[in-house]
Design a protein around this motif. Structure first.
Motif, PDB file in Angstrom:
ATOM      1  N   LEU A 292      60.678  61.886  14.407  1.00  0.00           N
ATOM      2  CA  LEU A 292      60.601  60.522  14.727  1.00  0.00           C
ATOM      3  C   LEU A 292      59.261  59.876  14.113  1.00  0.00           C
ATOM      4  N   ASP A 293      58.167  60.826  13.898  1.00  0.00           N
ATOM      5  CA  ASP A 293      56.983  60.219  13.552  1.00  0.00           C
ATOM      6  C   ASP A 293      56.758  60.441  12.117  1.00  0.00           C
ATOM      7  N   GLY A 294      57.360  61.370  11.622  1.00  0.00           N
ATOM      8  CA  GLY A 294      57.086  61.857  10.200  1.00  0.00           C
ATOM      9  C   GLY A 294      57.161  60.790   9.338  1.00  0.00           C
ATOM     10  N   ASP A 295      58.119  60.000   9.170  1.00  0.00           N
ATOM     11  CA  ASP A 295      58.030  59.075   8.194  1.00  0.00           C
ATOM     12  C   ASP A 295      58.105  57.720   8.658  1.00  0.00           C
ATOM     13  N   TRP A 296      57.850  57.305   9.762  1.00  0.00           N
ATOM     14  CA  TRP A 296      57.706  55.782  10.515  1.00  0.00           C
ATOM     15  C   TRP A 296      56.952  55.183   9.407  1.00  0.00           C
ATOM     16  N   ASN A 297      55.882  55.363   9.255  1.00  0.00           N
ATOM     17  CA  ASN A 297      54.961  54.458   8.508  1.00  0.00           C
ATOM     18  C   ASN A 297      55.132  54.080   7.062  1.00  0.00           C
ATOM     19  N   ASP A 298      56.081  54.978   6.419  1.00  0.00           N
ATOM     20  CA  ASP A 298      56.647  54.770   5.257  1.00  0.00           C
ATOM     21  C   ASP A 298      57.034  53.470   4.812  1.00  0.00           C
ATOM     22  N   ASN A 299      57.754  52.738   5.977  1.00  0.00           N
ATOM     23  CA  ASN A 299      58.410  51.500   5.650  1.00  0.00           C
ATOM     24  C   ASN A 299      57.784  50.399   6.647  1.00  0.00           C
ATOM     25  N   ASP A 300      56.618  50.608   6.948  1.00  0.00           N
ATOM     26  CA  ASP A 300      55.911  49.491   7.772  1.00  0.00           C
ATOM     27  C   ASP A 300      55.694  48.094   7.085  1.00  0.00           C
ATOM     28  N   SER A 301      55.542  48.289   5.694  1.00  0.00           N
ATOM     29  CA  SER A 301      55.568  47.155   5.130  1.00  0.00           C
ATOM     30  C   SER A 301      55.831  47.258   3.757  1.00  0.00           C
ATOM     31  N   GLU A 302      56.692  46.301   2.951  1.00  0.00           N
ATOM     32  CA  GLU A 302      56.906  46.585   1.619  1.00  0.00           C
ATOM     33  C   GLU A 302      56.014  45.674   0.617  1.00  0.00           C
ATOM     34  N   ALA A 303      55.464  46.672  -0.515  1.00  0.00           N
ATOM     35  CA  ALA A 303      54.539  46.331  -1.339  1.00  0.00           C
ATOM     36  C   ALA A 303      55.234  45.272  -2.385  1.00  0.00           C
ATOM     37  N   ALA A 304      54.647  44.021  -2.330  1.00  0.00           N
ATOM     38  CA  ALA A 304      55.244  43.207  -3.371  1.00  0.00           C
ATOM     39  C   ALA A 304      54.830  43.552  -4.736  1.00  0.00           C
ATOM     40  N   ASP A 305      55.690  43.399  -5.679  1.00  0.00           N
ATOM     41  CA  ASP A 305      55.281  43.579  -7.061  1.00  0.00           C
ATOM     42  C   ASP A 305      54.926  42.444  -7.641  1.00  0.00           C
ATOM     43  N   GLY A 306      55.125  41.182  -7.100  1.00  0.00           N
ATOM     44  CA  GLY A 306      54.745  39.909  -7.738  1.00  0.00           C
ATOM     45  C   GLY A 306      54.879  39.035  -6.728  1.00  0.00           C
ATOM     46  N   PRO A 307      54.669  37.589  -7.154  1.00  0.00           N
ATOM     47  CA  PRO A 307      54.865  36.697  -6.152  1.00  0.00           C
ATOM     48  C   PRO A 307      56.284  36.425  -5.817  1.00  0.00           C
ATOM     49  N   LYS A 308      56.768  36.145  -4.724  1.00  0.00           N
ATOM     50  CA  LYS A 308      57.935  35.969  -4.263  1.00  0.00           C
ATOM     51  C   LYS A 308      58.624  34.653  -5.074  1.00  0.00           C
ATOM     52  N   PRO A 309      59.755  34.685  -5.344  1.00  0.00           N
ATOM     53  CA  PRO A 309      60.451  33.308  -6.161  1.00  0.00           C
ATOM     54  C   PRO A 309      60.753  32.360  -4.949  1.00  0.00           C
ATOM     55  N   VAL A 310      60.911  31.127  -5.249  1.00  0.00           N
ATOM     56  CA  VAL A 310      61.079  29.963  -4.445  1.00  0.00           C
ATOM     57  C   VAL A 310      62.333  29.347  -4.742  1.00  0.00           C
ATOM     58  N   LEU A 311      63.131  29.133  -3.778  1.00  0.00           N
ATOM     59  CA  LEU A 311      64.402  28.480  -3.832  1.00  0.00           C
ATOM     60  C   LEU A 311      64.385  27.276  -3.005  1.00  0.00           C
ATOM     61  N   ALA A 312      64.376  26.157  -3.647  1.00  0.00           N
ATOM     62  CA  ALA A 312      64.386  24.837  -2.823  1.00  0.00           C
ATOM     63  C   ALA A 312      65.614  24.264  -2.759  1.00  0.00           C
ATOM     64  N   ILE A 313      65.889  23.675  -1.519  1.00  0.00           N
ATOM     65  CA  ILE A 313      67.026  22.985  -0.943  1.00  0.00           C
ATOM     66  C   ILE A 313      66.886  21.482  -1.151  1.00  0.00           C
ATOM     67  N   ILE A 314      67.556  20.876  -1.988  1.00  0.00           N
ATOM     68  CA  ILE A 314      67.594  19.427  -2.488  1.00  0.00           C
ATOM     69  C   ILE A 314      68.673  18.634  -2.119  1.00  0.00           C
ATOM     70  N   GLY A 315      68.393  17.553  -1.883  1.00  0.00           N
ATOM     71  CA  GLY A 315      69.836  16.422  -1.684  1.00  0.00           C
ATOM     72  C   GLY A 315      69.478  15.263  -0.858  1.00  0.00           C
ATOM     73  N   ARG A 316      70.382  14.188  -1.073  1.00  0.00           N
ATOM     74  CA  ARG A 316      70.171  13.010  -0.220  1.00  0.00           C
ATOM     75  C   ARG A 316      70.054  13.241   1.150  1.00  0.00           C
ATOM     76  N   PRO A 317      69.595  12.039   1.899  1.00  0.00           N
ATOM     77  CA  PRO A 317      69.472  12.385   3.221  1.00  0.00           C
ATOM     78  C   PRO A 317      70.881  12.573   3.967  1.00  0.00           C
ATOM     79  N   ASN A 318      70.700  13.405   5.092  1.00  0.00           N
ATOM     80  CA  ASN A 318      71.653  13.785   5.929  1.00  0.00           C
ATOM     81  C   ASN A 318      72.996  14.161   5.265  1.00  0.00           C
ATOM     82  N   VAL A 319      72.774  15.302   4.331  1.00  0.00           N
ATOM     83  CA  VAL A 319      73.895  16.046   3.536  1.00  0.00           C
ATOM     84  C   VAL A 319      73.788  17.329   4.102  1.00  0.00           C
ATOM     85  N   GLY A 320      72.887  17.872   5.096  1.00  0.00           N
ATOM     86  CA  GLY A 320      72.971  19.001   5.794  1.00  0.00           C
ATOM     87  C   GLY A 320      71.997  19.991   5.103  1.00  0.00           C
TER      88      GLY A 320
END
Length: 717
Positions: free
Chosen positions: A266-294
């Protein structure tokens, strides 16, 4: 709870392996392939000719099917009659592909499967669901998704053993046509020979049954830990599942006694996945629309939790709010925006400006249109703006709650943005397909850099109204960043400010005051309170301001409870200390000790937001609390500590039995969460004793600690 989805071709061993996995993990079991067999049997009796797809689909929609989810006895009842054996006959097997290739039948059975999975996931025991396309169409957001495959030779041999009881050449030849025809028929509907994104492949060609089960358990444990899905669920108070990785890895052991080899496993590989190293800045996905469309409802659906404030009226969202999100193994930033309108003034114009900024800073856009209304003049203006931006756009036709709305969605081809994806953000219908399309156009890395640097920690300033939160932020920042007024409730929306203190950057979030009866407030005050609660959830640490000039109030206690329940690091700041005369201060100190007896672990700083007195001490307390919040104790050290503790102070004997702690692990940090595996139930008083000793030994100043107990039982055979 936990959802495990297992896909694979005919003869790969899905059913037998999935049942054993469910049995060992104590989960429910759903055989979706058997649902197709039950539908085949029902259609044979109701229609007869299964080539008449319209009549067959109508019969399947009215099928009175009840399913038992016990992996030891998965039963299928048609109109109250047990058909568990009847659906396994050759007559059914030879025609099941006619149901599997009927798209209307697949849609109906998929709907029923999702309902069963949701019920088992929401308040149920959790579930292992297996069958064709379960990992991609039915349960694409499962905690663990696995493609169990095998070579054609191995699959034919196993199917022969299952059907004929032998794997000699004649039996294999007799089975070959059935297996290969099923492969051909199903491949016209769904791809099953290779894993989709985020699905882990387990090839069992050279594994026996026990080895295959152990491999599946190991993958499930690894996936549920590394995906972060359990951490999100724990934030909603589902702490009993935070040890699922260990549960999966340990489920195959014969006994619950733990030796050094087990600890190493249980202890041997626990820390291998504690955090994921990001290769670069995460992409950005925007939600756009007129008011009250959900838009905000869609954001909540993608996040899997109620993060954005929603109400059935326009203009609820005003700010441009960014959330970390994940889909199909990909991390990205999801940006919720206010409604975009034309020819407006005042605050609505500011909201529209923020939406335009969101488009500019995004890497791709989901444009949400209300399919029940159709394309409006405002929608067409948004399309023009999107075309000028040059950003990839995916069109979401929202509020399509059923097949009847598909035609409304098709009408949005007129916008010229390509295929409109019919979705119901409220019910989740079609959202998976929408996100798959968005992932195809969203780059792996953002062209704009990180929206917010990963380094700065998020500090929320919270408290009841008019306690001095905005004044404190201005004093720490060294300039007037936010509006300050004697009128209580000046701040309504959380305000983020990047402040550099002695070379270290922090995101300070000024929030609206939490009022006494949030459920009785209306309008802006109500939403301000909800956003303050959301700001606490998004922060890493909360500085709770309390007015030292008055006694501790019910509102102060409520604010402190919110922070602790959210699992955030905590610093308590008594403001307006400069207003206290010397004679009053000793009495106030004793009152504070009495009022905060349950929070002795939280550092306390006396400050003056008006003059800046002791704000340097406040920043040191913030650093200490964050360090404690991040702390992870190695499993070996933790178990050594508990071994000594239990030897010195064993659990009291109750009813002639004395429960023993067999093993413990820190399931996560931020905040520290510990899971104790025990031979019996541990009383609350003993758990508090363990927490107190943990703090004495390892510190944890300024962070809450969560301890859960899992009673271990020997594996059923």
């Amino acid at each position: 709870m936990v959802v495990v989805a297992i896909d694979g071709p005919s003869g790969s061993g899905k059913s037998s392996v999935s049942k054993e996995v469910a049995r060992r993990l104590g989960l429910a079991y759903l055989d979706t392939g058997a649902m197709y067999r039950a539908a085949t049997l029902w259609a044979q009796k109701a229609v007869g000719d299964l080539t008449d797809q319209v009549d067959v689909a109508e019969a399947v929609r009215g099928m009175p099917l009840d399913i038992g989810l016990n992996p030891d006895n998965p039963t299928f009842l048609l109109d109250g009659v047990d058909v568990s054996a009847d659906i396994r006959t050759t007559e059914v097997s030879t025609e099941v592909s006619k149901i599997a290739t009927n798209l209307e039948c697949r849609a109906e059975l998929g709907r029923r499967q999702r309902a069963i999975i949701d019920a088992a996931d929401d308040g149920g025991p959790g579930i292992v669901a297996e069958g064709r396309d379960i990992t991609t169409v039915v349960a694409p957001d499962a905690d663990a998704r696995i493609l169990l495959t095998a070579s054609e030779e191995a699959r034919l041999r196993r199917r022969s053993l299952d059907v004929h009881g032998t794997a000699d050449a004649a039996a294999v030849e007799a089975t070959k046509d059935q297996v290969l025809r099923r492969d051909r028929d199903d491949s016209t509907v769904v791809e099953f020979q290779k894993a989709a994104d985020g699905v882990v492949t387990v090839d069992s060609s050279d594994l026996d049954f026990e080895e295959t089960v152990e491999a599946m358990l190991a993958v499930i444990g690894q996936e549920t830990h590394s995906s972060g899905s359990l951490t999100a669920r724990e934030a909603e108070g589902w702490g009993e599942d935070d040890s699922f990785r260990e549960r999966a890895l340990r489920a195959g052991l014969d006994d619950f006694e733990l030796d050094d080899t087990d600890l190493a496993l249980l202890d041997g590989d626990w820390n291998d996945n504690d955090s994921e190293a990001a290769d670069g800045p995460k992409p950005v996905l925007a939600i756009i629309g007129r008011p009250n469309v959900g838009k905000s409802t869609l954001v909540n659906r993608v996040l899997g939790r109620r993060e954005a404030v929603t109400e059935d009226k326009p203009g609820v969202t005003r700010d441009r709010v960014t959330y970390p999100a994940e889909w199909a193994g990909r991390d990205f930033h999801l940006v919720d925006t206010g409604g975009w309108e034309v020819d407006i003034a005042g605050i609505e114009a500011k909201v529209a400006t923020q939406a335009e900024i969101a488009i500019e800073l995004s890497d791709a856009v989901i444009f949400v249109v209300d399919a029940t209304v159709g394309a409006t003049a405002t929608d067409e203006r948004v399309v023009e703006m999107l075309r000028r931006s040059g950003k990839p756009v995916v069109l979401a036709a929202n509020k399509v709650d059923g097949p009847a709305g598909e035609a409304d969605a098709a009408g949005l081809w007129s916008l010229g943005l390509g295929e409109p994806y019919p979705v119901s953000a409220l019910h989740g219908r079609g959202v998976g397909d929408l996100l798959d399309a968005a992932m195809k156009v969203l780059p792996r890395e953002s062209e704009h850099g990180e929206l917010r640097p990963e380094g700065p920690r998020r500090v929320a300033l919270v408290g009841r109204p008019n306690v001095g939160k905005s004044s404190l932020l201005n004093k720490i920042a060294g300039e007037n960043r936010v509006v300050v007024d004697e009128l209580a409730g000046t701040t309504r929306d959380p305000v983020d400010e990047l402040v550099v203190i002695k070379g270290t950057p922090y995101w300070f979030v000024d929030t609206a005051g939490i009022r006494r009866r949030v459920h009785l407030t209306k309008g802006a005050d109500f939403y301000a309170s909800l956003r303050t609660q959301a700001a606490i959830e998004k922060a890493e640490i909360a500085v709770v301001l309390i007015d030292a000039s008055v006694s501790l109030t019910e509102q102060d206690t409520r604010v402190l409870s919110q922070v602790v329940e959210a699992g955030r690091a905590l610093v308590i700041a008594y403001n307006k200390w400069d207003l206290m005369d010397d004679d009053r201060r000793p009495y106030l100190e004793r009152e504070i000790e009495k009022d905060l007896v349950q929070l002795t672990w939280a550092p306390r700083v006396n400050v003056s937001a008006k003059t800046g007195w002791h704000t340097d001490r406040l920043t040191r307390a913030i650093e200490t609390a964050l360090d404690s919040w991040d702390t992870r104790i190695p499993t070996g050290r933790l178990n050594s500590f508990l071994g000594e503790l239990v030897a010195e102070h064993p659990h009291p004997v109750r009813g002639g039995k004395q429960p023993r702690i067999l093993f413990a692990t820190q399931a996560s940090n931020r905040p520290p969460r510990f899971v104790l595996f025990a031979s019996g139930f541990l009383e609350a008083g003993y758990r508090r004793f363990i927490e107190r000793r943990l703090r004495e030994t390892f510190g944890f100043e300024g962070t809450p600690i969560e301890i859960s107990v899992r009673v271990r039982e020997k594996r059923r055979r």
